[in-house]
Design an enzyme around this catalytic site. Sequence first.
Site, PDB file in Angstrom:
ATOM      1  N   ASN A  93      47.265  79.767 104.245  1.00 32.52           N
ATOM      2  CA  ASN A  93      48.082  78.940 105.129  1.00 32.52           C
ATOM      3  C   ASN A  93      49.530  79.395 105.045  1.00 32.52           C
ATOM      4  O   ASN A  93      49.916  80.105 104.117  1.00 32.52           O
ATOM      5  CB  ASN A  93      47.984  77.465 104.724  1.00 32.52           C
ATOM      6  CG  ASN A  93      48.369  76.518 105.851  1.00 32.52           C
ATOM      7  OD1 ASN A  93      48.696  76.952 106.959  1.00 32.52           O
ATOM      8  ND2 ASN A  93      48.332  75.231 105.576  1.00 32.52           N
ATOM      9  N   HIS A 105      53.823  83.263 104.852  1.00 30.50           N
ATOM     10  CA  HIS A 105      52.383  83.012 104.914  1.00 30.50           C
ATOM     11  C   HIS A 105      51.762  83.512 103.622  1.00 30.50           C
ATOM     12  O   HIS A 105      51.905  84.686 103.266  1.00 30.50           O
ATOM     13  CB  HIS A 105      51.734  83.708 106.110  1.00 30.50           C
ATOM     14  CG  HIS A 105      50.278  83.372 106.261  1.00 30.50           C
ATOM     15  ND1 HIS A 105      49.827  82.364 107.078  1.00 30.50           N
ATOM     16  CD2 HIS A 105      49.173  83.903 105.670  1.00 30.50           C
ATOM     17  CE1 HIS A 105      48.503  82.288 107.002  1.00 30.50           C
ATOM     18  NE2 HIS A 105      48.088  83.215 106.152  1.00 30.50           N
ATOM     19  N   CYS A 106      51.061  82.623 102.911  1.00 29.49           N
ATOM     20  CA  CYS A 106      50.478  82.979 101.619  1.00 29.49           C
ATOM     21  C   CYS A 106      48.964  83.075 101.751  1.00 29.49           C
ATOM     22  O   CYS A 106      48.301  82.063 102.027  1.00 29.49           O
ATOM     23  CB  CYS A 106      50.845  81.934 100.567  1.00 29.49           C
ATOM     24  SG  CYS A 106      50.138  82.274  98.938  1.00 29.49           S
ATOM     25  N   PRO A 107      48.381  84.253 101.559  1.00 33.43           N
ATOM     26  CA  PRO A 107      46.919  84.381 101.672  1.00 33.43           C
ATOM     27  C   PRO A 107      46.182  83.640 100.563  1.00 33.43           C
ATOM     28  O   PRO A 107      45.031  83.243 100.750  1.00 33.43           O
ATOM     29  CB  PRO A 107      46.691  85.894 101.571  1.00 33.43           C
ATOM     30  CG  PRO A 107      47.885  86.415 100.860  1.00 33.43           C
ATOM     31  CD  PRO A 107      49.025  85.550 101.274  1.00 33.43           C
TER      32      PRO A 107
END
Length: 315
Positions: free
Chosen positions: A172, A166-168
Site C-alpha cells: 500500500n 509506496h511500500c511493497p
Amino acid sequence: MDSERQGQKTMQSSGHRFRDVEHHPLLAENDSYDSSSSEADMAERVWFIRDGCGMVCAIMTWLLVVYADFVVTFVMLLPSKDFWYSVINGVLFNCLAVLALSSHLRTMLTDPGAVPKGNATKEYMDNLQLKPGEVIYKCPKCCSIKPERAHHCSICKRCIRKMDHHCPWVNNCVGEKNQRFFVLFTMYIALISAHALILCGFQFFSCVRGQWTECSDFSPPVTVILMIFLCLEGFLFLTFTAVMFGTQIHSICNDETEIERLKSEKPTWERRLRWEGMKSVFGGQPSLLWINPFAGFRIRRLLLRAKKGGPEFSV
C-alpha cells in the site's frame, strides 16, 4: 477536441485557471460523476491493492514474523528450565508480534487518502467555489482534481493525499490516513527484532556453557541453523525498520513527506512542526492510544464493508 474546447470554455467562464501538465481534456458534461456518492462508496468498501509484488512481500512479512515467533517460543523459551524467564519473555515477544502484525494489517487495508477518481467535471468544480484566478490541478492519469500535496501512485493508480511513498512490504501507499499505522508497524518490528537478537545472545551463551546438552528439544545442528537464520533476519529487520521509523518521525515533525523532501518542494502550506505534527498524525494529546493499532477499529464496520462489495480497488 470538442471536449477539450468545451473544458477550456468552462474554465474561462468560471473565472479560475485550470492547469494540466499533459493537457488532458476534462470529462464531458454528459459523463456522470457524483462526488458525494463516490466518496461515500469509497468509505463503505475495503481498501486492498491487488499488486503481485506487494502481496508476495506482505505474505513474506507475515511468514518471517511467524518464523521468528516459532524459534523464540519452541527453540529457546519452552526448553528453558527458568519458568519465569520463559513466561515473561514469551508473553512480551508474542504481544509485540501481535501488535506488529495488527499494525501491518491496518496499514495495508486502510485507505491512505485516495482522491476520488474522475472528479474533474464542471459540476464538481462549480461546487468547489473557487476564487477568481485560482489555479487548480488535474491529474491526467486518473482524471481527478489534485489537492495540495497529493501525488499520483503508479501502483495504486490513484492520487494519494500527503503521499510519502509506496511500500511493497505493506502492499500500500503510506499517506495521510495510514501513516500512523505504518509508523507503529516499523516500531513494533524493530522492537521484536531487538528482542529476538537479545534472546539469541542469551541462548547461545547458555548452550555453549552447557555444552549443548538440554539446550533445546532440537538437535544442536538444527538449533544452530535456526538461531543463525533468526539472527540474520533480526539484524536486517532491525536495521531497516529502525531507519524507516526514524525517517517517518523526522518527516512528521517537519511536516514534510519523503516525496516532498526528495523533490525539494518549497512548502506552500502552513507547517505543523514537532508536537503539532505528531498530534495531527496520531490524533489528540499524547496517550497510550498513540501506540495502539486497534484504536478506532470496528469489527462490525469491517464486516459490513466486506458484504458491500469486497475490495474497492484492484491493480
